[in-house]
Design a protein around this motif. Structure first.
Motif, PDB file in Angstrom:
ATOM      1  N   VAL A  52       0.852  -1.197   0.000  1.00 21.62           N
ATOM      2  CA  VAL A  52       0.000   0.000   0.000  1.00 21.62           C
ATOM      3  C   VAL A  52       0.893   1.254   0.000  1.00 21.62           C
ATOM      4  O   VAL A  52       0.788   2.114  -0.888  1.00 21.62           O
ATOM      5  CB  VAL A  52      -0.967   0.015   1.207  1.00 21.62           C
ATOM      6  CG1 VAL A  52      -1.873   1.241   1.126  1.00 21.62           C
ATOM      7  CG2 VAL A  52      -1.805  -1.258   1.250  1.00 21.62           C
ATOM      8  N   ALA A  53       1.797   1.331   0.968  1.00 22.35           N
ATOM      9  CA  ALA A  53       2.670   2.508   1.059  1.00 22.35           C
ATOM     10  C   ALA A  53       3.554   2.626  -0.170  1.00 22.35           C
ATOM     11  O   ALA A  53       3.673   3.701  -0.776  1.00 22.35           O
ATOM     12  CB  ALA A  53       3.537   2.434   2.316  1.00 22.35           C
ATOM     13  N   VAL A  54       4.164   1.514  -0.558  1.00 15.93           N
ATOM     14  CA  VAL A  54       5.140   1.571  -1.655  1.00 15.93           C
ATOM     15  C   VAL A  54       4.445   1.868  -2.985  1.00 15.93           C
ATOM     16  O   VAL A  54       4.909   2.707  -3.765  1.00 15.93           O
ATOM     17  CB  VAL A  54       5.960   0.259  -1.710  1.00 15.93           C
ATOM     18  CG1 VAL A  54       6.825   0.200  -2.964  1.00 15.93           C
ATOM     19  CG2 VAL A  54       6.831   0.141  -0.465  1.00 15.93           C
ATOM     20  N   GLU A 112      -9.927   2.457  -1.443  1.00 13.20           N
ATOM     21  CA  GLU A 112      -9.900   1.443  -0.379  1.00 13.20           C
ATOM     22  C   GLU A 112      -8.942   0.334  -0.800  1.00 13.20           C
ATOM     23  O   GLU A 112      -9.219  -0.413  -1.746  1.00 13.20           O
ATOM     24  CB  GLU A 112     -11.305   0.850  -0.157  1.00 13.20           C
ATOM     25  CG  GLU A 112     -11.326  -0.229   0.913  1.00 13.20           C
ATOM     26  CD  GLU A 112     -12.690  -0.914   1.042  1.00 13.20           C
ATOM     27  OE1 GLU A 112     -13.608  -0.601   0.261  1.00 13.20           O
ATOM     28  OE2 GLU A 112     -12.808  -1.785   1.922  1.00 13.20           O
ATOM     29  N   ALA A 113      -7.820   0.245  -0.106  1.00  8.29           N
ATOM     30  CA  ALA A 113      -6.834  -0.799  -0.395  1.00  8.29           C
ATOM     31  C   ALA A 113      -7.090  -1.980   0.537  1.00  8.29           C
ATOM     32  O   ALA A 113      -7.028  -1.839   1.766  1.00  8.29           O
ATOM     33  CB  ALA A 113      -5.424  -0.249  -0.193  1.00  8.29           C
ATOM     34  N   LEU A 114      -7.395  -3.131  -0.053  1.00  8.76           N
ATOM     35  CA  LEU A 114      -7.719  -4.329   0.730  1.00  8.76           C
ATOM     36  C   LEU A 114      -6.435  -5.072   1.066  1.00  8.76           C
ATOM     37  O   LEU A 114      -5.743  -5.573   0.177  1.00  8.76           O
ATOM     38  CB  LEU A 114      -8.666  -5.223  -0.073  1.00  8.76           C
ATOM     39  CG  LEU A 114      -9.984  -4.540  -0.457  1.00  8.76           C
ATOM     40  CD1 LEU A 114     -10.688  -5.296  -1.572  1.00  8.76           C
ATOM     41  CD2 LEU A 114     -10.885  -4.399   0.762  1.00  8.76           C
ATOM     42  N   THR A 115      -6.128  -5.122   2.352  1.00  8.56           N
ATOM     43  CA  THR A 115      -4.869  -5.718   2.766  1.00  8.56           C
ATOM     44  C   THR A 115      -5.055  -6.450   4.090  1.00  8.56           C
ATOM     45  O   THR A 115      -6.197  -6.701   4.510  1.00  8.56           O
ATOM     46  CB  THR A 115      -3.762  -4.631   2.813  1.00  8.56           C
ATOM     47  OG1 THR A 115      -2.508  -5.242   3.102  1.00  8.56           O
ATOM     48  CG2 THR A 115      -4.068  -3.538   3.832  1.00  8.56           C
ATOM     49  N   TYR A 116      -3.968  -6.803   4.740  1.00  8.59           N
ATOM     50  CA  TYR A 116      -4.078  -7.564   5.989  1.00  8.59           C
ATOM     51  C   TYR A 116      -2.892  -7.258   6.904  1.00  8.59           C
ATOM     52  O   TYR A 116      -1.745  -7.232   6.454  1.00  8.59           O
ATOM     53  CB  TYR A 116      -4.109  -9.062   5.685  1.00  8.59           C
ATOM     54  CG  TYR A 116      -4.482  -9.924   6.874  1.00  8.59           C
ATOM     55  CD1 TYR A 116      -5.770  -9.904   7.386  1.00  8.59           C
ATOM     56  CD2 TYR A 116      -3.532 -10.737   7.485  1.00  8.59           C
ATOM     57  CE1 TYR A 116      -6.114 -10.680   8.472  1.00  8.59           C
ATOM     58  CE2 TYR A 116      -3.876 -11.528   8.576  1.00  8.59           C
ATOM     59  CZ  TYR A 116      -5.169 -11.494   9.059  1.00  8.59           C
ATOM     60  OH  TYR A 116      -5.522 -12.259  10.142  1.00  8.59           O
ATOM     61  N   ILE A 149      -7.700   4.405   2.224  1.00 12.57           N
ATOM     62  CA  ILE A 149      -8.049   3.550   3.371  1.00 12.57           C
ATOM     63  C   ILE A 149      -7.171   2.313   3.310  1.00 12.57           C
ATOM     64  O   ILE A 149      -7.144   1.601   2.305  1.00 12.57           O
ATOM     65  CB  ILE A 149      -9.516   3.068   3.302  1.00 12.57           C
ATOM     66  CG1 ILE A 149     -10.486   4.232   3.128  1.00 12.57           C
ATOM     67  CG2 ILE A 149      -9.865   2.244   4.543  1.00 12.57           C
ATOM     68  CD1 ILE A 149     -11.925   3.775   2.812  1.00 12.57           C
ATOM     69  N   GLU A 150      -6.443   2.049   4.388  1.00 12.99           N
ATOM     70  CA  GLU A 150      -5.691   0.794   4.489  1.00 12.99           C
ATOM     71  C   GLU A 150      -6.605  -0.183   5.223  1.00 12.99           C
ATOM     72  O   GLU A 150      -6.591  -0.244   6.461  1.00 12.99           O
ATOM     73  CB  GLU A 150      -4.399   1.023   5.278  1.00 12.99           C
ATOM     74  CG  GLU A 150      -3.515   2.106   4.680  1.00 12.99           C
ATOM     75  CD  GLU A 150      -2.280   2.419   5.518  1.00 12.99           C
ATOM     76  OE1 GLU A 150      -2.428   2.861   6.686  1.00 12.99           O
ATOM     77  OE2 GLU A 150      -1.172   2.220   5.010  1.00 12.99           O
TER      78      GLU A 150
END
Ligand SMILES: Cc1ncc(C[n+]2csc(CCOP(=O)(O)OP(=O)(O)O)c2C)c(N)n1
Ligand SMILES: [Mg+2]
Length: 300
Positions: A33-35, A220-224, A157-158
């Motif tokens: 997400v950040a990168v 909205e970034a879907l991550t974990y 959104i993370e």
């Protein structure tokens, strides 16, 4: 992404060795997400993020030694050792802070966008925040004003499925958080937050729109979050198998698979691991701040 992962693992060891006071919130699993987002921006575009912010600061290119020194409260820290893990800030890289109050930085991001518009630059303000933040008043005020004034802001959104120990469904009555954008007449889009190229592309589109005067976008970034909320959280509330399923889609593994050159990617991991070990040692060798610095840069 590997630098962030290694850095975070190093932070974990510092806590286990009892060398840091306070808490920390690691970024393991969310690196793409950040990168991806930072890769789509210009170095002068202002960014803001949360207390889970080591990854964003490193993605912006801040020195890992200064970041470790900050977390350790040493002189030579990114903020002179006075901010700590939750407040890494590097204005020299247009990074306007990691913020510990949930949602507090969204109005700041809007202000940075307003500043760019007012000065007539084509900078884009991008801000990272968690899924839990979509229920905070400041989120709604920020999106509203950014939309009404057509400000150059990208809201990311993370969505790591949890706010502290609560799954999204326990606190939020909608499942697609990007839908919040509809109330503010801006695009609301979802992206696979573990796919660094997908994140880069969707942020590039939003940034281009903002730069051209088209106004804000909610992504909205879907991550974990592969670790607990903070240092003291063993994350026992996670359903069985959930972590394993997400580890299968680890963002670094996905990128390495995409690159498809095992020798090259292994050598990156090795080189970066050595770099981060050296950074940790260098930070540990720095002195505590001098007593004379106690009240410098402090308001009150
Ligand atoms: C205004 C405010 N309320 C409560 C807290 C306590 N708190 C710290 S982190 C957190 C969870 C936020 O979850 P999310 O926005 O999903 O971010 P994540 O930690 O998952 O990255 C809460 C409630 C806080 N720091 N600020
Ligand atoms: Mg969350």
């Amino acid at each position: 992404m590997v630098r962030i992962r290694e850095f975070e693992n190093g932070v974990g060891t510092l806590f286990h060795r009892n060398l840091v006071r306070g808490s920390t919130h690691l970024y393991n699993g969310q690196e793409a997400v950040a990168v991806g987002a930072v890769a789509a921006l210009r170095p002068t575009d202002p960014v803001t993020c949360t207390y889970r912010g080591h990854g964003v600061v490193l993605a912006r290119g801040s020195d890992p030694v200064a970041c470790y020194a900050e977390i350790l409260g040493r002189s030579g820290g990114l903020c002179g050792g006075k901010g700590g893990s939750m407040h890494l800030t590097d204005v020299s890289r247009a990074h306007y802070g990691s913020h510990a109050i949930v949602g507090a930085h969204l109005p700041i991001a809007v202000g940075l966008g307003l500043g760019a518009q007012y000065r007539g630059t084509d900078e884009v303000s991008l801000t990272f925040f968690g899924d839990g933040t979509v229920n905070i008043g400041a989120f709604h005020e920020a999106l509203n004003l950014a939309a009404v004034w057509s400000l150059p802001v990208v809201f990311v959104i993370e969505n790591n499925l949890y706010g502290e120990y609560s799954p999204v469904a326990a606190t939020t009555p909608i499942t697609r958080l990007a839908d919040r954008a509809a109330g503010y007449a801006m695009p609301g889009v979802q992206v696979d937050g573990n796919d660094v190229h997908a994140v880069r592309d969707i942020v590039a589109t939003a940034a281009e729109r903002a730069r051209g005067g088209g106004g804000p976008t909610l992504i909205e970034a879907l991550t974990y979050r592969q670790v607990g909320h903070s240092r003291s959280d063993p994350a026992t509330y996670r359903p069985e198998g959930e972590l394993d399923a997400w580890l299968e889609r680890d963002p670094i593994t996905l990128l390495e698979r995409f690159i498809g050159d095992a020798a090259a990617t292994a050598s990156v991991r090795e080189r970066v691991a050595a770099e981060i070990t050296a950074a940790l040692d260098a930070a540990l060798a720095l002195p505590e701040p001098d007593e004379a610095e106690l009240l410098t840069d402090v308001i009150g």
